[in-house]
Design an enzyme around this catalytic site. Sequence first.
Site, short mmCIF file in Angstrom:
data_model
loop_
_atom_site.label_atom_id
_atom_site.label_comp_id
_atom_site.label_asym_id
_atom_site.label_seq_id
_atom_site.Cartn_x
_atom_site.Cartn_y
_atom_site.Cartn_z
N ARG A 59 -39.53 -57.69 -24.32
CA ARG A 59 -40.54 -58.29 -23.31
C ARG A 59 -39.78 -58.29 -22.19
O ARG A 59 -40.09 -58.25 -21.02
CB ARG A 59 -41.21 -59.57 -23.91
CG ARG A 59 -42.10 -59.81 -22.60
CD ARG A 59 -43.28 -60.88 -22.93
NE ARG A 59 -42.94 -61.86 -23.63
CZ ARG A 59 -42.22 -63.13 -23.35
NH1 ARG A 59 -42.07 -63.13 -22.24
NH2 ARG A 59 -41.76 -63.95 -24.25
N TYR A 112 -59.78 -48.75 -6.31
CA TYR A 112 -60.22 -48.43 -7.59
C TYR A 112 -61.11 -49.82 -7.95
O TYR A 112 -60.72 -50.95 -7.52
CB TYR A 112 -58.88 -48.54 -8.42
CG TYR A 112 -59.10 -48.24 -9.57
CD1 TYR A 112 -59.37 -47.21 -10.50
CD2 TYR A 112 -58.76 -49.39 -10.77
CE1 TYR A 112 -59.65 -46.99 -11.67
CE2 TYR A 112 -59.03 -49.31 -12.11
CZ TYR A 112 -59.35 -47.99 -12.65
OH TYR A 112 -59.35 -47.77 -13.74
N ASP A 184 -51.20 -49.13 -3.86
CA ASP A 184 -51.44 -48.45 -5.01
C ASP A 184 -51.31 -46.89 -4.72
O ASP A 184 -52.24 -46.32 -4.15
CB ASP A 184 -53.14 -48.88 -5.43
CG ASP A 184 -53.23 -48.25 -6.90
OD1 ASP A 184 -52.67 -46.84 -7.22
OD2 ASP A 184 -53.95 -48.59 -7.38
N LYS A 209 -52.13 -41.73 -15.13
CA LYS A 209 -52.74 -40.63 -14.28
C LYS A 209 -51.62 -39.62 -14.31
O LYS A 209 -51.13 -39.02 -15.27
CB LYS A 209 -53.18 -41.23 -12.98
CG LYS A 209 -54.03 -42.32 -13.34
CD LYS A 209 -55.34 -42.00 -14.11
CE LYS A 209 -56.14 -43.43 -14.30
NZ LYS A 209 -56.32 -44.10 -13.20
#
Length: 394
Positions: A59, A112, A184, A209
């Site tokens: 992590r 979005y 973004d 994407k």
Amino acid sequence: MKHGTVGRHSKAIHGGNDPAAHRGAVSVPIYQSSTFAFPSAEEGAARFLGESRGLIYTRLGNPTTQALETCVAELEGGCGAVGAATGMGAVSTVFWGLLQQGDQVVSTRPLYGPSGVMLERRLSRFGVTTTFVNASEPGALAAAVHPGTRLVYIETPANPTVDLVDIATAAEAAHGAGALLVVDNTFAGPYLQRPIEWGADIVLHSMTKSLNGHADVVAGIVVARDTAVMQTLREAAIAYGTTMDPHQAWLVLRGIRTLGMRVERAQSNAQALAGWLEQHPAVEWVRYPGLPSHPQHELALRQMDGPGSIIAFELRGGVEAGRRLMNGVRFITLAVSLGGVETLIEHPASMTHKGVGEAEQRTQGITAGLVRLAVGCEDPEDLRADLDQALAGI
Ligand SMILES: *Cc1c(COP(=O)(O)O)cnc(C)c1O
């Protein structure tokens, strides 16, 4: 290895890769390990103190994920990056890492769907307010920014209307108020648009994407221009647990190596299809940054290295015609998402932007009959033939 001066294809292919660091492996290995052994108690303590850079726990950092972070940071021209489990994990890392009670965010619309919902309905519960302005309206953003603004959050091209936001103007407005500009960059991707070059402080992606490009993984990433902001974002990602898994990182690394080729191919398909659709008698209008009819075509030419592969259009027959078209395509797939090698078609008003609400959809230009086509890498004549037969059937 740094590749600051090489081209975009070379960065995508070699970024983050150092075979000598991995026993000569040309493909970065998957370090599928949750934790890493310390050679001594002293060394373990030094790593926790930050005095030694060795590995601790996945992590907090993993070599496969780090290779991907380096690659995307180089492509975007940032100082570093932190991977996220999903695109929304990247959005969360930025908001939860940088905002506090009383802060104002200025954001553009359309956005979005879930990013807008997060600002409006979730962050508002913690005393963060958001002012939304129309993406393509010059001056609206600068007018909404004031000294309490902490972040200016934009998306360009915007989802799903393909409206553009002038990044340099947004950066000027944000910096004038002491705020950071977040972009973004999912729709264009770093091969076609690098917001940091226009003054952005933070760039984020849904790597689900085009960066991955094969519709087989969900992932996100956040890139920062400078080290202090990067450090804050990395600490937030680690603290909130938005970080990604090494296997997921490896899949994206595999996809990113062909980024330039996929983007070039999808874009040339999109340019041809957009021009053809615009001439089609069943089509009311087409919105694509590569067409002179796009109201911000000039901005697209200036700000982007190419118009990308997303087309928005509306049929003369409105919603019902759009529904018949989506049910009539054979080869093109009816599914949400974009940026993959396969062409996808969807209906924003009832699908991706359903959560926005009807009245708000109208103000954002998301008309009931708007169809979003995310063009892939198939043969252009096959895509055209499929659309042609489906349009004949409406
Ligand atoms: C898909 C998408 C997201 C969210 O990404 P996930 O990987 O689905 O969490 C954020 N922004 C844009 C512009 C997107 O297209």
